[in-house]
Design a protein around this motif. Sequence first.
Motif, PDB file in Angstrom:
ATOM      1  N   ASN A  34       5.392  18.013   3.318  1.00 42.26           N
ATOM      2  CA  ASN A  34       5.877  16.766   3.898  1.00 42.26           C
ATOM      3  C   ASN A  34       7.245  16.896   4.564  1.00 42.26           C
ATOM      4  OD1 ASN A  34       3.603  15.460   2.960  1.00 42.26           O
ATOM      5  ND2 ASN A  34       4.567  14.898   1.037  1.00 42.26           N
ATOM      6  N   TRP A  69      -4.250   6.709   7.521  1.00 43.39           N
ATOM      7  CA  TRP A  69      -3.190   5.896   6.956  1.00 43.39           C
ATOM      8  C   TRP A  69      -1.884   6.606   7.304  1.00 43.39           C
ATOM      9  CZ3 TRP A  69      -7.584   7.350   4.381  1.00 43.39           C
ATOM     10  CH2 TRP A  69      -8.452   6.325   3.996  1.00 43.39           C
ATOM     11  N   HIS A  71       2.544   6.305   7.167  1.00 43.00           N
ATOM     12  CA  HIS A  71       3.706   5.633   6.590  1.00 43.00           C
ATOM     13  C   HIS A  71       4.367   4.709   7.614  1.00 43.00           C
ATOM     14  CE1 HIS A  71       7.155   4.946   4.053  1.00 43.00           C
ATOM     15  NE2 HIS A  71       7.942   5.300   5.059  1.00 43.00           N
ATOM     16  N   ASP A  72       4.460   5.170   8.858  1.00 41.08           N
ATOM     17  CA  ASP A  72       5.062   4.361   9.915  1.00 41.08           C
ATOM     18  C   ASP A  72       4.256   4.555  11.202  1.00 41.08           C
ATOM     19  OD1 ASP A  72       6.655   3.175  11.928  1.00 41.08           O
ATOM     20  OD2 ASP A  72       8.506   3.695  10.872  1.00 41.08           O
ATOM     21  N   GLN A 100      -1.072   1.228   8.657  1.00 42.37           N
ATOM     22  CA  GLN A 100       0.174   1.555   7.968  1.00 42.37           C
ATOM     23  C   GLN A 100      -0.003   1.335   6.469  1.00 42.37           C
ATOM     24  OE1 GLN A 100       3.689   0.993  10.157  1.00 42.37           O
ATOM     25  NE2 GLN A 100       4.713  -0.057   8.466  1.00 42.37           N
ATOM     26  N   ALA A 101       0.564   2.253   5.668  1.00 49.90           N
ATOM     27  CA  ALA A 101       0.422   2.159   4.217  1.00 49.90           C
ATOM     28  C   ALA A 101       1.527   2.940   3.523  1.00 49.90           C
ATOM     29  CB  ALA A 101      -0.926   2.734   3.786  1.00 49.90           C
ATOM     30  N   THR A 102       1.785   2.578   2.273  1.00 50.63           N
ATOM     31  CA  THR A 102       2.650   3.375   1.422  1.00 50.63           C
ATOM     32  C   THR A 102       1.773   4.451   0.808  1.00 50.63           C
ATOM     33  OG1 THR A 102       4.019   1.457   0.957  1.00 50.63           O
ATOM     34  CG2 THR A 102       4.190   3.330  -0.565  1.00 50.63           C
ATOM     35  N   LEU A 103       2.160   5.710   0.982  1.00 50.84           N
ATOM     36  CA  LEU A 103       1.318   6.825   0.556  1.00 50.84           C
ATOM     37  C   LEU A 103       1.928   7.554  -0.631  1.00 50.84           C
ATOM     38  CD1 LEU A 103       0.561   8.071   4.147  1.00 50.84           C
ATOM     39  CD2 LEU A 103      -0.950   6.756   2.670  1.00 50.84           C
ATOM     40  N   GLN A 104       1.066   8.165  -1.427  1.00 52.32           N
ATOM     41  CA  GLN A 104       1.531   8.884  -2.610  1.00 52.32           C
ATOM     42  C   GLN A 104       2.209  10.194  -2.251  1.00 52.32           C
ATOM     43  OE1 GLN A 104      -1.781   9.986  -5.122  1.00 52.32           O
ATOM     44  NE2 GLN A 104      -3.085  10.382  -3.374  1.00 52.32           N
ATOM     45  N   GLY A 106       5.054  11.008  -1.148  1.00 53.97           N
ATOM     46  CA  GLY A 106       5.932  11.122   0.008  1.00 53.97           C
ATOM     47  C   GLY A 106       5.238  11.543   1.287  1.00 53.97           C
ATOM     48  N   GLN A 108       3.426  11.383   4.837  1.00 53.42           N
ATOM     49  CA  GLN A 108       3.594  10.518   6.001  1.00 53.42           C
ATOM     50  C   GLN A 108       2.249  10.086   6.573  1.00 53.42           C
ATOM     51  OE1 GLN A 108       6.774   9.417   7.187  1.00 53.42           O
ATOM     52  NE2 GLN A 108       7.113  10.177   5.120  1.00 53.42           N
ATOM     53  N   GLU A 110      -2.384  10.253   5.758  1.00 52.27           N
ATOM     54  CA  GLU A 110      -3.578  10.657   5.013  1.00 52.27           C
ATOM     55  C   GLU A 110      -4.760  10.394   5.927  1.00 52.27           C
ATOM     56  OE1 GLU A 110      -5.882   9.792   0.764  1.00 52.27           O
ATOM     57  OE2 GLU A 110      -3.801   9.153   1.041  1.00 52.27           O
TER      58      GLU A 110
END
Length: 120
Positions: A34, A69, A71-72, A100-104, A106, A108, A110
């Motif tokens: 990442n 998915w 992060h930004d 957009q999503a919060t991913l596990q 860290g 950016q 998936e």
Amino acid sequence: MEPTYLNPKGLKHRSDTVVFNGVAYVSGVVPADNSVTITDQTRQALAQIDERLAAAGTDKSRLLSATIWMHDVNRDVAAFNEAWNSWLVAKREPARACVQATLQGGAQLEISVIAAMPSR
């Protein structure tokens, strides 16, 4: 016909790929590193997808659908599309959603794909 579960790491919570009724369902893939650019993270994830599709007996020329998915999305979609578009097989672009999503961990991005299996 029974599904085939490809789970080389023996994970208890998911398989890498499930093949059923002529379709391969590849679980979400995140990049291994990442700390690199979104373009390099995309290339890492796509290489893993190539490996999973090959293990199932199919390839990216048979993609049906992709879910991405990020992060930004607004910041990264252009760089993502650069790597994505160069990876795709011409005239074989899958249906696609990019959200957009919060991913596990860290990550950016998936990516999960669904692909047809070759006729037997």
